[in-house]
Design an enzyme around this catalytic site. Structure first.
Site, PDB file in Angstrom:
ATOM      1  N   LYS A 163      -0.258  15.153  -9.489  1.00 55.15           N
ATOM      2  CA  LYS A 163       0.595  14.956 -10.653  1.00 55.15           C
ATOM      3  C   LYS A 163       1.523  16.142 -10.907  1.00 55.15           C
ATOM      4  O   LYS A 163       2.662  15.968 -11.349  1.00 55.15           O
ATOM      5  CB  LYS A 163      -0.266  14.667 -11.891  1.00 55.15           C
ATOM      6  CG  LYS A 163      -0.990  13.322 -11.822  1.00 55.15           C
ATOM      7  CD  LYS A 163      -0.015  12.158 -11.635  1.00 55.15           C
ATOM      8  CE  LYS A 163      -0.720  10.803 -11.703  1.00 55.15           C
ATOM      9  NZ  LYS A 163       0.230   9.682 -11.515  1.00 55.15           N
ATOM     10  N   TYR A 176      -6.368  15.505  -8.257  1.00 51.01           N
ATOM     11  CA  TYR A 176      -5.584  14.655  -9.147  1.00 51.01           C
ATOM     12  C   TYR A 176      -4.460  15.474  -9.770  1.00 51.01           C
ATOM     13  O   TYR A 176      -3.302  15.044  -9.796  1.00 51.01           O
ATOM     14  CB  TYR A 176      -6.481  14.052 -10.224  1.00 51.01           C
ATOM     15  CG  TYR A 176      -5.770  13.132 -11.175  1.00 51.01           C
ATOM     16  CD1 TYR A 176      -5.107  12.000 -10.720  1.00 51.01           C
ATOM     17  CD2 TYR A 176      -5.754  13.392 -12.545  1.00 51.01           C
ATOM     18  CE1 TYR A 176      -4.449  11.137 -11.593  1.00 51.01           C
ATOM     19  CE2 TYR A 176      -5.112  12.533 -13.431  1.00 51.01           C
ATOM     20  CZ  TYR A 176      -4.466  11.423 -12.949  1.00 51.01           C
ATOM     21  OH  TYR A 176      -3.814  10.573 -13.819  1.00 51.01           O
ATOM     22  N   SER A 196       3.281  10.057 -14.931  1.00 44.34           N
ATOM     23  CA  SER A 196       2.430  11.217 -14.711  1.00 44.34           C
ATOM     24  C   SER A 196       1.254  11.094 -15.679  1.00 44.34           C
ATOM     25  O   SER A 196       0.679  10.018 -15.850  1.00 44.34           O
ATOM     26  CB  SER A 196       3.218  12.504 -14.916  1.00 44.34           C
ATOM     27  OG  SER A 196       2.430  13.640 -14.653  1.00 44.34           O
ATOM     28  N   ASP A 245       0.869  -1.167   0.000  1.00 39.48           N
ATOM     29  CA  ASP A 245       0.000   0.000   0.000  1.00 39.48           C
ATOM     30  C   ASP A 245       0.910   1.221   0.000  1.00 39.48           C
ATOM     31  O   ASP A 245       1.699   1.414   0.938  1.00 39.48           O
ATOM     32  CB  ASP A 245      -0.893  -0.014   1.247  1.00 39.48           C
ATOM     33  CG  ASP A 245      -1.887   1.141   1.289  1.00 39.48           C
ATOM     34  OD1 ASP A 245      -1.649   2.162   0.602  1.00 39.48           O
ATOM     35  OD2 ASP A 245      -2.883   1.027   2.020  1.00 39.48           O
TER      36      ASP A 245
END
Length: 281
Positions: free
Chosen positions: A153, A149, A135, A57
């Site tokens: 990135k 998000y 990416s 994880d």
């Protein structure tokens, strides 16, 4: 092509599984991490000892360092580190829970940073290697409704862009991979991680991204097998390409975003210089 050994996060599906399959077919060795150990039993049965796995994880930093160290100990040398694992979290920023935000940043950003930190002493000691960071064009361009998000990135790109120069003298190359939409499980998985459909945002641009993610008729143009083949080929290039743009949509979005940002910067040249100290002051 020389046989290499790869460490890849998130090999149970998507780019990670496709890359693992292609590499094993080439005869390379792979140490892959995944959330459920039986997700690649078919690949293990087909390729035997060429594939080793560990459950991981990416929000568990001590486990990351333990597993990376164990992988180097078990394999002796790892030529390529692939930070692949991640997922998309979409929806209005104010509607996301604190837990959703933390999990997105920990998985997509902190996890790859820690994998890289754990690997670097080994890569230096063996005289070099390569690092690939997965990416997206969303690391350069943005859409409404994808703020967390994009944050993960853009942070990923900042880290790996900086570290390129930091570790180049140790013969360690870094490539940031920026794919567009591909026919993987990404979209359906992202659809399962949508934030709440807040009434205030209905009829706004956020509704568009929700419709895209929830519409099974929308199919991405990107071919995962072709994209992965170019990722693998990039390791043959010296020096390592700093970025690898994959997909027409990725090229279009990144080119547009960079052109617009450069135009804004150029328009402020005189204003920027006006804030410098004057000579003799």
């Amino acid at each position: 092509m020389t046989q290499r050994t790869w460490f890849i996060t998130g090999i149970s599906s998507g780019f990670g599984r496709e890359m693992t399959s292609q590499l094993l077919t080439l005869g390379d060795r792979v140490f892959g991490t995944l959330r459920k150990s039986n997700a690649v039993d078919d690949l293990k049965a087909q390729h035997g000892d060429l594939l080793q796995t560990a459950e991981l994880d990416l929000t568990d930093t001590p486990a990351i360092h333990r597993i990376v160290n164990d992988a180097f100990t078990a394999l002796g040398r790892i030529d390529v580190i692939v930070n692949n694992a991640g997922y998309g979290l979409f929806g209005p920023a104010e509607g996301l829970t604190n837990e959703q935000i933390r999990h997105q940043i920990d998985t997509n950003l902190v996890g790859p940073i820690q994998v890289t930190r754990a690997a670097l002493p080994h890569l230096r000691a063996q005289g070099g290697g390569r690092i690939l960071a997965l990416s997206t064009y969303g690391g350069q361009a943005t859409h409404p409704g994808a703020s967390l998000y994009h944050a993960s990135k853009w942070g990923l790109e900042g880290f790996f862009d900086s570290i390129q120069g930091e570790i180049a003298s140790f013969n360690i190359g870094v490539t940031i991979v920026e794919p567009g939409g591909a026919r993987t499980e990404f979209r359906s998985t992202a659809g399962n991680h949508l934030g709440p459909d807040l009434e205030a945002y209905k009829g706004t641009p956020i509704g568009t991204i929700r419709a895209i993610l929830c519409d099974p008729a929308r199919i991405s143009n990107g071919d995962p097998s072709k994209m992965v083949a170019l990722m693998i080929d990039s390791v043959e290039q010296t020096p390592a390409p700093k970025r690898l743009v994959l997909g027409t949509d990725a090229y279009t979005m990144i080119q547009k975003a960079l052109s617009e940002r450069l135009a804004v910067v150029e328009a402020q040249k005189e204003q920027a210089s006006s804030t410098d100290f004057s000579l003799g002051s």
